[in-house]
Every structure is written in C-alpha cells, then in structure tokens.
Scaffold this active site. Structure first.
Site, mmCIF file in Angstrom:
data_model
loop_
_atom_site.group_PDB
_atom_site.id
_atom_site.type_symbol
_atom_site.label_atom_id
_atom_site.label_comp_id
_atom_site.label_asym_id
_atom_site.label_seq_id
_atom_site.Cartn_x
_atom_site.Cartn_y
_atom_site.Cartn_z
ATOM 1 N N LYS A 160 -9.998 -11.046 4.837
ATOM 2 C CA LYS A 160 -10.606 -10.210 3.794
ATOM 3 C C LYS A 160 -11.371 -11.122 2.836
ATOM 4 C CE LYS A 160 -9.003 -6.126 1.307
ATOM 5 N NZ LYS A 160 -7.821 -5.501 0.721
HETATM 6 C C1 E4P Z 1 -8.553 -2.208 0.037
HETATM 7 O O1 E4P Z 1 -8.566 -2.894 1.016
HETATM 8 C C2 E4P Z 1 -7.956 -2.611 -1.218
HETATM 9 O O2 E4P Z 1 -6.792 -3.346 -0.985
HETATM 10 C C3 E4P Z 1 -7.619 -1.442 -2.060
HETATM 11 O O3 E4P Z 1 -7.973 -0.242 -1.488
HETATM 12 C C4 E4P Z 1 -8.157 -1.641 -3.414
HETATM 13 O O4 E4P Z 1 -8.091 -0.497 -4.119
HETATM 14 P P1 E4P Z 1 -7.281 -0.297 -5.457
HETATM 15 O O5 E4P Z 1 -6.707 -1.637 -5.866
HETATM 16 O O6 E4P Z 1 -8.281 0.202 -6.438
HETATM 17 O O7 E4P Z 1 -6.236 0.694 -5.108
#
Ligand code: E4P
Length: 214
Positions: free
Chosen positions: A83
């Site tokens: 990621k």
């Molecule tokens: C996605 O991969 C992220 O981990 C996640 O959805 C981030 O979103 P949030 O922190 O706003 O819930």
C-alpha cells in the site's frame, strides 16, 4: 465486486473469513496501532488466515525508501499488496513495483486526476477515500464514478477499490458504480446480511412449519 475487510482485528478477520464471503484485507497504520502488537506479527497472522490480497502500508516518504520497504513486505507472502500513498515519490515507487511484479494499492486518493496518474504508473488497485470526502462536504461517491469512467475510457487495468466506507449504502453505491472492490469495517460487512423483513418472514415460515402435522 470483491469484499475486503478494512481492519487488523484478527478475531473479526477470522469470523468474516469463516462466513465465506471475504476476498481480502486492507490494513493501515491506524488499524495496526489499535492492535497494540508488532506490525509484523499481525501481518503474519492475517496472511495465515486469509487467502486473498492483503494490503500492508508503507510508512516512508521517499521513493527509494518506499521501494525498500515494499520489497520487504512483498517477500512476506505471495498475497501481499504493497500500500503506497498517492504522492510523487509514492508513484515513482509504484512504477518500479509494477516492473518487478509487486502488487500495489495506491491509497489516500481524493481526486480523479490522482487516480489517472496512479493507473499510468501501473497501480494494481486505487483506493478513493469516499467517507472522508463526504466528511469534508463533498460527494465522495462521485469520485468513484469519475475514476470508473476514466479507467473505462482508457482501458486501464487498475482495480477500483472503494475505501473509507461509512455505512452499507456506500457499499451499495460502490457496487452500482462498478467498483471492483469495496473495503469496509466489520460491522458494515455484517449489516449487509441484515434486513428486518428477512427476520419477520423467517419467523412466519417457522410458525407455519409448526402447524404442519408431524
Ligand atoms: C483503505 O484502504 C483505508 O485503510 C481505509 O479505508 C481508510 O479509511 P478511513 O480511515 O477513513 O476509514
């Protein structure tokens, strides 16, 4: 549409995997910090439970550092997806990962042009943060629709991964918009099974069955 859990909670991951509808997991520093455990220990456990794409996030900010970090993460298991945050240095690293056959999830995406750049660099997944856009006064789902249009227009193979879901309707809208994947919290995934009419009708049928002579 593939369904991913956005969590590092092992018990929740085990449960959802047991349901048979879980396709993968996305983690981030917030989720890992919440476990109170070492990241590598948590990653290994998730990789042992789920046979599907598991996104593990890089926390460095220059392309050489991200490449080094991502290569190490990718070595953990064939299912690892690295990621990478959407920024110039991140996308430089994504291009290198693409050449090396390392899968990437480009995260923290808030505009369709950012998503266009990520696709040009060979990202495997793009993660638009729908709920966070909603919270800032935008129509977050519009971003998903715009990315879908751009990727379709040009035949990009990058998969659209709708992220930062806040309720089941976000999941529904993502599916209607043609997202390839949706990542969500455990409670949202569980709510997808539920409808009050289903409970009522099941109870009615059970009562009917009780009237059938045995
Ligand atoms: C996605 O991969 C992220 O981990 C996640 O959805 C981030 O979103 P949030 O922190 O706003 O819930």
């Amino acid at each position: 549409m593939k369904l991913f859990l956005d969590t590092a909670n092992i018990e929740q991951i085990r449960q959802a995997w047991d349901w048979g509808i879980l396709d993968g997991v996305t983690t981030n520093p917030f989720h890992i910090a919440n476990t109170g455990r070492k990241a590598m220990d948590v990653y290994q456990e998730i990789l042992d439970i789920v046979d599907g794409p598991i996104s593990l996030e890089c926390v460095t900010l220059t392309a050489p550092e991200i490449v080094e970090e991502g290569r190490a993460l990718a070595k953990l298991h064939k299912n690892v997806v690295v990621k990478v945050p959407l920024m110039k240095e991140g996308l430089k690293a994504v291009k290198i990962f693409a050449k090396e056959g390392i899968k990437t999830n480009v995260t923290v995406t808030f505009s369709p042009l950012q998503a266009l750049l990520a696709a040009k660099c060979g990202a495997t997944y793009i993660s638009p943060f729908v709920g966070r856009l909603d919270a800032a006064g935008h129509f977050g789902m519009e971003l998903v629709k715009q990315i879908k249009t751009i990727y379709t227009n040009y035949g990009f193979e990058t998969q659209l991964l709708a992220a930062a879901m806040r309720h089941p309707t976000h999941v529904l809208e993502s599916a209607l918009a043609g997202a390839d994947v949706c990542t969500m919290a455990f409670d949202i995934m569980e709510q997808m099974y539920k409808h009050p009419m289903t409970d009522i009708v099941i109870e009615q049928f059970l009562n009917d069955w009780a009237r059938v002579p045995k």
